[in-house]
Write a protein that holds these residues in place. Structure first.
Motif, PDB file in Angstrom:
ATOM      1  N   SER A  48       0.830  -1.210   0.000  1.00  0.00           N
ATOM      2  CA  SER A  48       0.000   0.000   0.000  1.00  0.00           C
ATOM      3  C   SER A  48       0.862   1.255   0.000  1.00  0.00           C
ATOM      4  O   SER A  48       0.579   2.224  -0.719  1.00  0.00           O
ATOM      5  CB  SER A  48      -0.928   0.003   1.219  1.00  0.00           C
ATOM      6  OG  SER A  48      -1.894  -1.015   1.122  1.00  0.00           O
ATOM      7  N   LEU A  69      -4.220   4.815   6.305  1.00  0.00           N
ATOM      8  CA  LEU A  69      -4.547   3.461   5.848  1.00  0.00           C
ATOM      9  C   LEU A  69      -5.389   2.707   6.871  1.00  0.00           C
ATOM     10  O   LEU A  69      -6.094   1.759   6.519  1.00  0.00           O
ATOM     11  CB  LEU A  69      -3.268   2.676   5.551  1.00  0.00           C
ATOM     12  CG  LEU A  69      -2.563   3.025   4.239  1.00  0.00           C
ATOM     13  CD1 LEU A  69      -1.197   2.349   4.175  1.00  0.00           C
ATOM     14  CD2 LEU A  69      -3.416   2.614   3.042  1.00  0.00           C
ATOM     15  N   THR A 103      -6.340   2.630  -0.055  1.00  0.00           N
ATOM     16  CA  THR A 103      -5.140   3.200  -0.664  1.00  0.00           C
ATOM     17  C   THR A 103      -5.439   4.332  -1.639  1.00  0.00           C
ATOM     18  O   THR A 103      -4.812   5.391  -1.595  1.00  0.00           O
ATOM     19  CB  THR A 103      -4.343   2.094  -1.380  1.00  0.00           C
ATOM     20  OG1 THR A 103      -4.036   1.058  -0.442  1.00  0.00           O
ATOM     21  CG2 THR A 103      -3.048   2.644  -1.949  1.00  0.00           C
TER      22      THR A 103
END
Length: 247
Positions: free
Chosen positions: A34, A81, A86
């Protein structure tokens, strides 16, 4: 979690992120992927504020290292996050960067910009102490004209008892690929339903279906188990009392 590889002195995204979470453990792959997506993939316009690029010793690939003074950008990405996905985190970084470049001080980020229906984030709010109040504080911080997402720190989504920057170690379990959070959420929902119906033994049996031992240590799940066991004990004591007076 696997032990970290020996530190070679580099300032990679992986190492900086691990420092914010747990320097003794390997960064979960899901988090690493991510972060790479946020800062490297797609040549994001803000990447140059955070990363420097150099060619590897073999000369075959580019290596990216976090610039000194930009570590908090990685911390902020980790915080975001925990409460969003993302692509939305990338949008927040892009807007903050654009606002600084164009010197436009209005900022439109709100709860809907960050909200996510992903099981991961449902788990964050259900089991990891990420409250709506914490999310609101993060959004309020993002909306401040002077806030620099690349240099300053956002409040932690796990903040408790006035600690604005509570440690992010809990994120390790949240992003553990071996945990099916949808399954965990479904089991807990069923247990709570059985509890409301006063079917305590069935509820406890259902709770034992949780396969990942670490989940059972989470505060809300421990509280649920304690509550059900307490009700079972009360019922047994009441039954024993009735037996005595009816003899």
């Amino acid at each position: 979690m696997a032990a970290r590889n020996k530190d070679d002195g580099s300032r990679t995204i992986r190492r900086i992120a691990s420092g914010f979470i747990n320097p003794q453990c390997e960064l979960p792959k899901k988090i690493h992927d991510s972060l790479n997506n946020i800062f490297i993939k797609g040549k994001t316009p803000y990447a140059e504020k955070v990363l420097s690029e150099r060619v590897s010793d073999s000369g075959k690939k580019s290596l990216y290292e976090v610039k000194r003074g930009s570590e908090n950008a990685i911390y902020n990405a980790l915080c975001l996050l925990c409460i969003s996905e993302t692509r939305k985190v990338k949008s927040v970084f892009t807007e903050n960067y654009t606002r600084q470049i164009e010197k436009t001080w209005s900022y439109s980020v709100n709860a809907s910009d960050l909200s996510s229906s992903y099981d991961l984030h449902l788990a964050a709010t259900s089991f990891f102490g990420v409250t709506q109040a914490n999310i609101s504080v993060i959004i309020d911080t993002l909306q401040k004209p002077e806030f620099d997402l690349f240099k300053e720190k956002l409040p932690s989504p796990f903040a408790e008892y006035g600690d604005r920057h509570a440690h992010l170690e809990r994120i390790q379990l949240l992003f553990d690929v071996d945990i099916d959070w949808r399954e965990v959420i479904d089991i807990i929902s069923k247990v709570e339903e059985l509890e409301s119906e006063k079917q305590f033994e069935k509820g406890l049996d259902k709770l034992f279906e949780l396969r990942h031992q670490s989940c059972k240590k989470l505060k809300p799940i421990k509280q649920l188990e304690t509550r059900i066991k307490s009700q079972l004990n009360e019922n047994k004591e009441a039954l024993n009392y009735l037996k005595k007076i009816l003899v």
